[in-house]
Design a protein around this motif. Structure first.
Motif, short mmCIF file in Angstrom:
data_model
loop_
_atom_site.label_atom_id
_atom_site.label_comp_id
_atom_site.label_asym_id
_atom_site.label_seq_id
_atom_site.Cartn_x
_atom_site.Cartn_y
_atom_site.Cartn_z
N ALA A 13 3.14 -17.66 -6.58
CA ALA A 13 4.54 -17.99 -6.85
C ALA A 13 5.38 -16.72 -6.95
O ALA A 13 6.56 -16.71 -6.58
N GLY A 14 4.79 -15.65 -7.45
CA GLY A 14 5.46 -14.35 -7.52
C GLY A 14 4.60 -13.30 -6.84
O GLY A 14 3.61 -13.63 -6.17
N SER A 15 4.98 -12.05 -6.95
CA SER A 15 4.20 -10.93 -6.40
C SER A 15 3.98 -11.06 -4.90
O SER A 15 2.93 -10.68 -4.38
N GLN A 16 4.98 -11.62 -4.19
CA GLN A 16 4.81 -11.82 -2.77
C GLN A 16 4.57 -10.51 -2.02
O GLN A 16 3.70 -10.43 -1.15
N GLN A 17 5.32 -9.49 -2.38
CA GLN A 17 5.19 -8.23 -1.67
C GLN A 17 3.79 -7.66 -1.83
O GLN A 17 3.18 -7.19 -0.85
N PRO A 275 -5.09 -22.67 -5.23
CA PRO A 275 -4.35 -23.13 -6.41
C PRO A 275 -3.17 -22.21 -6.72
O PRO A 275 -3.26 -20.99 -6.55
N ARG A 276 -2.08 -22.80 -7.15
CA ARG A 276 -0.89 -22.01 -7.46
C ARG A 276 -1.09 -21.11 -8.67
O ARG A 276 -0.46 -20.07 -8.80
N GLU A 277 -1.94 -21.53 -9.59
CA GLU A 277 -2.18 -20.77 -10.82
C GLU A 277 -3.65 -20.42 -10.93
O GLU A 277 -4.52 -21.02 -10.31
N GLY A 278 -3.95 -19.41 -11.76
CA GLY A 278 -5.32 -19.09 -12.11
C GLY A 278 -6.01 -18.08 -11.21
O GLY A 278 -7.18 -17.78 -11.44
N LEU A 279 -5.32 -17.58 -10.21
CA LEU A 279 -5.90 -16.57 -9.32
C LEU A 279 -4.99 -15.35 -9.29
O LEU A 279 -3.76 -15.48 -9.24
#
Length: 298
Positions: A13-17, A275-279
């Motif tokens: 969701a974040g940290s795309q770069q 998964p969107r979360e947890g990784l």
């Protein structure tokens, strides 16, 4: 082997770069499958190398527009629904031109034979013929096969049968050559028949017909998983990838069988969800790296 990666279902969701910079360090990756939504596409991902190629898929926008209007589709027998779909692809065309204006290399766009029910092969051919009349430059116009209606069961997409799409594309190849072609998505072919052999069979038939342009590896499962209900088209990773559902039908042997059926002509790629979360970002990059290794045969 160099690969096109549909990374958007796997990105955080974040940290795309950070994510795309990590993916850029994977030698096998040469480009991205970019999603085109119901009303437009996103800018070039931050962190993705400028020299990477792109393949733009219209499936996210197609499904959302179809959800809002049951007659929407390039294969629609409803004149209004077909015109709406052509206007949607005109927007995709403008998006491609904007990317190319920034210096991006857009190899292809992937279009789909909606709607369900009622997709009509003659209408689909007419739509594609009109679209091929637009100036795409070197960008190819490709049809990505999705599961067709099947007796006694509810389809995931329910678009045109494979044989009808092959014939539509083959007839257009006779007119415009390699500017048009067909893409096989492993999961979407397997979901159609519930048989893991179907993807390789579709690849071989498309190649024999002279229309095979690309192969995308994306998994599915007959079991309910964290990705959703049985046979959902949710881009499951291959079973050998860390954290993949044990029921994922995509595996190393099946990948290599499909590559043998495809030969050396089409582009090769994959798209997997995570998964969107947890990784962590590194976890995500590592799992995509594992998919690359499976395809490369290492």
């Amino acid at each position: 082997m160099s690969l096109i990666v549909g990374a958007y279902p796997a990105q955080p969701a974040g940290s795309q770069q950070e994510f795309f910079r990590g993916l850029a360090a994977v030698p096998a990756v040469r480009g991205l499958e970019l999603p085109y939504g119901p009303h437009g596409g996103n800018p070039w991902p931050a962190g993705a190398p400028a020299e990477w190629a792109a393949v733009v898929t219209s499936i996210p926008g197609t499904m959302q527009r179809l959800g809002a209007s049951a007659a929407f589709g390039l294969a629609s027998p409803d004149a209004g629904g077909r015109r709406e779909a052509l206007e949607f692809v005109a927007g995709l065309h403008a998006y491609v031109l904007s990317l190319k204006g920034e210096g991006r290399q857009v190899e292809a766009v992937e279009l789909h034979s909606a709607p369900h029910p009622g997709a009509d092969a003659a209408m689909f051919r007419a739509s594609l013929s009109e679209i091929l009349g637009w100036d795409w430059g070197t960008t190819r116009v490709l049809v990505e096969h999705c599961d067709a209606p099947r007796p006694g069961g509810r389809p995931e997409k329910g678009f045109l049968p494979f044989g009808e799409e092959v014939e539509v594309v083959r007839s257009l190849v006779e007119q415009v050559g390699s500017r048009v072609g067909l893409v096989i998505n492993w999961a979407r072919s397997v979901i159609e028949t519930r048989n893991p052999d179907t993807a390789a069979e579709h690849i071989a038939l498309a190649r024999e017909a002279g229309v095979l342009a690309g192969v995308m590896f994306s998994g599915c499962s007959p079991d309910a998983t964290e990705f959703g209900y049985p046979w959902i088209d949710a881009h499951l990773p291959a079973v050998e990838v860390e954290g993949a559902p044990p029921g994922s039908l995509l595996n190393r042997a099946g990948i290599q069988w499909c590559l043998a059926a495809a030969g050396t002509g089409p582009f090769i790629g994959f798209k997997v969800g995570l998964p969107r979360e947890g990784l962590t970002v590194q976890d995500r990059v590592d799992r995509l790296r594992q998919m690359c290794a499976l395809i490369e045969g290492s």
